[in-house]
Write a protein that holds these residues in place. Structure first.
Motif, PDB file in Angstrom:
ATOM      1  N   ARG A 192      21.374 -47.175   6.522  1.00  0.00           N
ATOM      2  CA  ARG A 192      22.325 -46.315   5.810  1.00  0.00           C
ATOM      3  C   ARG A 192      21.628 -45.514   4.718  1.00  0.00           C
ATOM      4  O   ARG A 192      21.878 -44.323   4.544  1.00  0.00           O
ATOM      5  CB  ARG A 192      23.451 -47.155   5.216  1.00  0.00           C
ATOM      6  CG  ARG A 192      24.415 -47.728   6.238  1.00  0.00           C
ATOM      7  CD  ARG A 192      25.558 -48.451   5.551  1.00  0.00           C
ATOM      8  NE  ARG A 192      26.518 -48.971   6.518  1.00  0.00           N
ATOM      9  CZ  ARG A 192      27.618 -49.637   6.190  1.00  0.00           C
ATOM     10  NH1 ARG A 192      27.903 -49.856   4.907  1.00  0.00           N
ATOM     11  NH2 ARG A 192      28.438 -50.076   7.136  1.00  0.00           N
ATOM     12  N   ARG A 193      20.759 -46.196   3.967  1.00  0.00           N
ATOM     13  CA  ARG A 193      20.044 -45.496   2.909  1.00  0.00           C
ATOM     14  C   ARG A 193      19.068 -44.478   3.487  1.00  0.00           C
ATOM     15  O   ARG A 193      18.882 -43.387   2.928  1.00  0.00           O
ATOM     16  CB  ARG A 193      19.304 -46.501   2.029  1.00  0.00           C
ATOM     17  CG  ARG A 193      20.236 -47.381   1.218  1.00  0.00           C
ATOM     18  CD  ARG A 193      19.474 -48.487   0.520  1.00  0.00           C
ATOM     19  NE  ARG A 193      20.383 -49.472  -0.041  1.00  0.00           N
ATOM     20  CZ  ARG A 193      20.012 -50.645  -0.501  1.00  0.00           C
ATOM     21  NH1 ARG A 193      18.733 -51.013  -0.455  1.00  0.00           N
ATOM     22  NH2 ARG A 193      20.900 -51.488  -1.010  1.00  0.00           N
ATOM     23  N   MET A 194      18.447 -44.830   4.612  1.00  0.00           N
ATOM     24  CA  MET A 194      17.555 -43.877   5.267  1.00  0.00           C
ATOM     25  C   MET A 194      18.320 -42.639   5.698  1.00  0.00           C
ATOM     26  O   MET A 194      17.871 -41.506   5.517  1.00  0.00           O
ATOM     27  CB  MET A 194      16.884 -44.525   6.476  1.00  0.00           C
ATOM     28  CG  MET A 194      15.835 -45.565   6.138  1.00  0.00           C
ATOM     29  SD  MET A 194      15.098 -46.308   7.628  1.00  0.00           S
ATOM     30  CE  MET A 194      14.400 -44.856   8.407  1.00  0.00           C
ATOM     31  N   LEU A 195      19.526 -42.830   6.249  1.00  0.00           N
ATOM     32  CA  LEU A 195      20.349 -41.708   6.680  1.00  0.00           C
ATOM     33  C   LEU A 195      20.767 -40.853   5.488  1.00  0.00           C
ATOM     34  O   LEU A 195      20.756 -39.614   5.556  1.00  0.00           O
ATOM     35  CB  LEU A 195      21.586 -42.232   7.414  1.00  0.00           C
ATOM     36  CG  LEU A 195      22.510 -41.176   8.029  1.00  0.00           C
ATOM     37  CD1 LEU A 195      21.751 -40.350   9.067  1.00  0.00           C
ATOM     38  CD2 LEU A 195      23.729 -41.841   8.667  1.00  0.00           C
ATOM     39  N   ALA A 196      21.116 -41.508   4.375  1.00  0.00           N
ATOM     40  CA  ALA A 196      21.494 -40.767   3.170  1.00  0.00           C
ATOM     41  C   ALA A 196      20.322 -39.961   2.634  1.00  0.00           C
ATOM     42  O   ALA A 196      20.475 -38.793   2.230  1.00  0.00           O
ATOM     43  CB  ALA A 196      22.014 -41.732   2.106  1.00  0.00           C
ATOM     44  N   ALA A 197      19.118 -40.564   2.643  1.00  0.00           N
ATOM     45  CA  ALA A 197      17.930 -39.858   2.162  1.00  0.00           C
ATOM     46  C   ALA A 197      17.614 -38.658   3.041  1.00  0.00           C
ATOM     47  O   ALA A 197      17.287 -37.565   2.538  1.00  0.00           O
ATOM     48  CB  ALA A 197      16.744 -40.818   2.112  1.00  0.00           C
ATOM     49  N   VAL A 198      17.705 -38.838   4.349  1.00  0.00           N
ATOM     50  CA  VAL A 198      17.463 -37.726   5.267  1.00  0.00           C
ATOM     51  C   VAL A 198      18.492 -36.620   5.043  1.00  0.00           C
ATOM     52  O   VAL A 198      18.157 -35.428   5.054  1.00  0.00           O
ATOM     53  CB  VAL A 198      17.503 -38.217   6.728  1.00  0.00           C
ATOM     54  CG1 VAL A 198      17.503 -37.032   7.703  1.00  0.00           C
ATOM     55  CG2 VAL A 198      16.317 -39.126   7.017  1.00  0.00           C
ATOM     56  N   GLY A 199      19.746 -37.005   4.807  1.00  0.00           N
ATOM     57  CA  GLY A 199      20.790 -36.023   4.538  1.00  0.00           C
ATOM     58  C   GLY A 199      20.488 -35.190   3.292  1.00  0.00           C
ATOM     59  O   GLY A 199      20.703 -33.970   3.281  1.00  0.00           O
ATOM     60  N   LEU A 200      19.972 -35.841   2.255  1.00  0.00           N
ATOM     61  CA  LEU A 200      19.621 -35.112   1.038  1.00  0.00           C
ATOM     62  C   LEU A 200      18.456 -34.161   1.277  1.00  0.00           C
ATOM     63  O   LEU A 200      18.456 -33.023   0.783  1.00  0.00           O
ATOM     64  CB  LEU A 200      19.285 -36.092  -0.083  1.00  0.00           C
ATOM     65  CG  LEU A 200      20.463 -36.869  -0.686  1.00  0.00           C
ATOM     66  CD1 LEU A 200      19.968 -37.855  -1.735  1.00  0.00           C
ATOM     67  CD2 LEU A 200      21.482 -35.909  -1.305  1.00  0.00           C
ATOM     68  N   VAL A 201      17.459 -34.616   2.016  1.00  0.00           N
ATOM     69  CA  VAL A 201      16.315 -33.752   2.322  1.00  0.00           C
ATOM     70  C   VAL A 201      16.766 -32.526   3.113  1.00  0.00           C
ATOM     71  O   VAL A 201      16.343 -31.389   2.840  1.00  0.00           O
ATOM     72  CB  VAL A 201      15.233 -34.530   3.094  1.00  0.00           C
ATOM     73  CG1 VAL A 201      14.144 -33.587   3.579  1.00  0.00           C
ATOM     74  CG2 VAL A 201      14.637 -35.619   2.216  1.00  0.00           C
ATOM     75  N   VAL A 202      17.647 -32.750   4.082  1.00  0.00           N
ATOM     76  CA  VAL A 202      18.196 -31.627   4.850  1.00  0.00           C
ATOM     77  C   VAL A 202      18.987 -30.698   3.935  1.00  0.00           C
ATOM     78  O   VAL A 202      18.915 -29.470   4.056  1.00  0.00           O
ATOM     79  CB  VAL A 202      19.084 -32.150   6.002  1.00  0.00           C
ATOM     80  CG1 VAL A 202      19.837 -31.000   6.663  1.00  0.00           C
ATOM     81  CG2 VAL A 202      18.243 -32.885   7.036  1.00  0.00           C
ATOM     82  N   GLY A 203      19.727 -31.284   2.985  1.00  0.00           N
ATOM     83  CA  GLY A 203      20.490 -30.479   2.038  1.00  0.00           C
ATOM     84  C   GLY A 203      19.595 -29.586   1.194  1.00  0.00           C
ATOM     85  O   GLY A 203      19.887 -28.395   0.993  1.00  0.00           O
ATOM     86  N   TRP A 204      18.476 -30.138   0.708  1.00  0.00           N
ATOM     87  CA  TRP A 204      17.529 -29.323  -0.060  1.00  0.00           C
ATOM     88  C   TRP A 204      16.941 -28.217   0.812  1.00  0.00           C
ATOM     89  O   TRP A 204      16.757 -27.081   0.348  1.00  0.00           O
ATOM     90  CB  TRP A 204      16.408 -30.196  -0.615  1.00  0.00           C
ATOM     91  CG  TRP A 204      16.797 -31.032  -1.795  1.00  0.00           C
ATOM     92  CD1 TRP A 204      16.932 -32.392  -1.835  1.00  0.00           C
ATOM     93  CD2 TRP A 204      17.109 -30.562  -3.117  1.00  0.00           C
ATOM     94  NE1 TRP A 204      17.312 -32.799  -3.098  1.00  0.00           N
ATOM     95  CE2 TRP A 204      17.422 -31.698  -3.901  1.00  0.00           C
ATOM     96  CE3 TRP A 204      17.151 -29.308  -3.698  1.00  0.00           C
ATOM     97  CZ2 TRP A 204      17.776 -31.599  -5.248  1.00  0.00           C
ATOM     98  CZ3 TRP A 204      17.509 -29.204  -5.049  1.00  0.00           C
ATOM     99  CH2 TRP A 204      17.811 -30.331  -5.798  1.00  0.00           C
ATOM    100  N   GLY A 205      16.658 -28.542   2.070  1.00  0.00           N
ATOM    101  CA  GLY A 205      16.125 -27.538   2.971  1.00  0.00           C
ATOM    102  C   GLY A 205      17.107 -26.400   3.207  1.00  0.00           C
ATOM    103  O   GLY A 205      16.721 -25.218   3.197  1.00  0.00           O
ATOM    104  N   LEU A 206      18.365 -26.743   3.401  1.00  0.00           N
ATOM    105  CA  LEU A 206      19.387 -25.712   3.588  1.00  0.00           C
ATOM    106  C   LEU A 206      19.571 -24.872   2.333  1.00  0.00           C
ATOM    107  O   LEU A 206      19.753 -23.648   2.404  1.00  0.00           O
ATOM    108  CB  LEU A 206      20.717 -26.363   3.985  1.00  0.00           C
ATOM    109  CG  LEU A 206      20.788 -26.951   5.396  1.00  0.00           C
ATOM    110  CD1 LEU A 206      22.107 -27.697   5.590  1.00  0.00           C
ATOM    111  CD2 LEU A 206      20.655 -25.845   6.440  1.00  0.00           C
ATOM    112  N   LEU A 207      19.529 -25.521   1.170  1.00  0.00           N
ATOM    113  CA  LEU A 207      19.687 -24.799  -0.091  1.00  0.00           C
ATOM    114  C   LEU A 207      18.578 -23.767  -0.257  1.00  0.00           C
ATOM    115  O   LEU A 207      18.836 -22.628  -0.664  1.00  0.00           O
ATOM    116  CB  LEU A 207      19.676 -25.793  -1.254  1.00  0.00           C
ATOM    117  CG  LEU A 207      19.940 -25.209  -2.648  1.00  0.00           C
ATOM    118  CD1 LEU A 207      21.346 -24.646  -2.741  1.00  0.00           C
ATOM    119  CD2 LEU A 207      19.721 -26.276  -3.721  1.00  0.00           C
TER     120      LEU A 207
END
Length: 269
Positions: A119-134
């Motif tokens: 779950r934490r790995m998925l959350a971390a990946v989601g944040l990294v993707v969010g920074w990439g999209l930003l």
């Protein structure tokens, strides 16, 4: 009967990895949301982003025209962060970005420590993707903001453009009810006090007439974009009289405001 979880003290919960996971994810998400909302509304955000990149060594040129770095002191205003309207934005951008990145990195560490968590790995990946999209959509957000804000000031620009198209001024005076110009050394500039780094877009200092008859209105905040009036039906293109003896940067893209009127982005970072 109280379970072990219910008997856990507040201090031990605060020290738990679950608490730090929630805090890190919320903080990183908040930083990203603030940056997005800020960039979508502040006309001077792109200028702040440029100086932020200059302060990190990611950008070396102030202008998109081919002026050698360091010549004529053109880059001097961006080499140091001053406590002015732009400098405060750059400091805020540093705080938001590095706080968000640190929180994202903390969440990535917690995904594997003290024990691995999918779950934490998925959350971390989601944040990294969010920074990439930003980062990847920043130019689109800039254009979206500029189009909205230029629409609000366009009636004033249109009135001035139609007047200038009928008669290009040879002396200082008023060209429309609320636009006064100063003419000197072949340049036409808009009179009046203007905020240097406005939050909302406004008319800039200079108005230029290209050789094809198009009239170019500089914007006050978005340094790479202009509003152009093409009375003869031409389209925005690189001009040979962009200033400092150089042509303008190539046209990256343009948006049609109405017939013969365009919002133009030159170059682009």
């Amino acid at each position: 009967m109280n379970t072990a979880a219910s008997r856990r003290s507040p201090s031990s919960w605060i020290r738990s990895s679950r608490c730090w996971t929630i805090a890190a994810g919320a903080l990183a998400g908040l930083c990203m949301a603030v940056i997005f909302v800020w960039s979508a509304n502040d006309a001077s955000f792109r200028s702040a982003l440029l100086q932020w990149e200059v302060s990190l060594g990611l950008q070396k040129l102030l202008l998109t025209a081919p002026v050698p770095d360091g010549d004529w002191g053109l880059n001097d205003p961006l080499r140091s962060i001053r406590w002015d309207g732009l400098g405060k934005r750059v400091i805020a951008l540093h705080l938001l970005v590095w706080t968000g990145v640190a929180a994202t990195a903390l969440l990535a560490v917690l995904a594997f420590w003290p024990k691995k968590s999918s779950r934490r790995m998925l959350a971390a990946v989601g944040l990294v993707v969010g920074w990439g999209l930003l980062c990847g959509t920043q130019t689109l957000v800039d254009d979206w903001r500029a189009r909205r804000q230029v629409a609000a000031i366009f009636p004033r620009i249109e009135e001035a453009g139609l007047a200038l198209s009928q008669k290009w001024p040879t002396e200082s005076g008023r060209i429309s009810p609320d636009v006064e110009v100063w003419v000197g050394s072949g340049l036409v500039s808009i009179r009046g006090q203007r905020e240097r780094y406005p939050f909302r877009e406004a008319m800039g200092t200079f108005v230029r007439r290209w050789k094809n008859g198009a009239i170019n209105f500089e914007l006050a905040a978005t340094y790479e974009m202009s509003v152009e009036y093409h009375p003869h039906g031409t389209l925005p293109a690189m001009q040979l009289d962009g200033g400092f003896g150089f042509p303008t940067p190539p046209v990256a893209r343009y948006y049609r405001i109405k017939e013969n009127w365009y919002l133009v982005r030159y170059g682009g970072m």
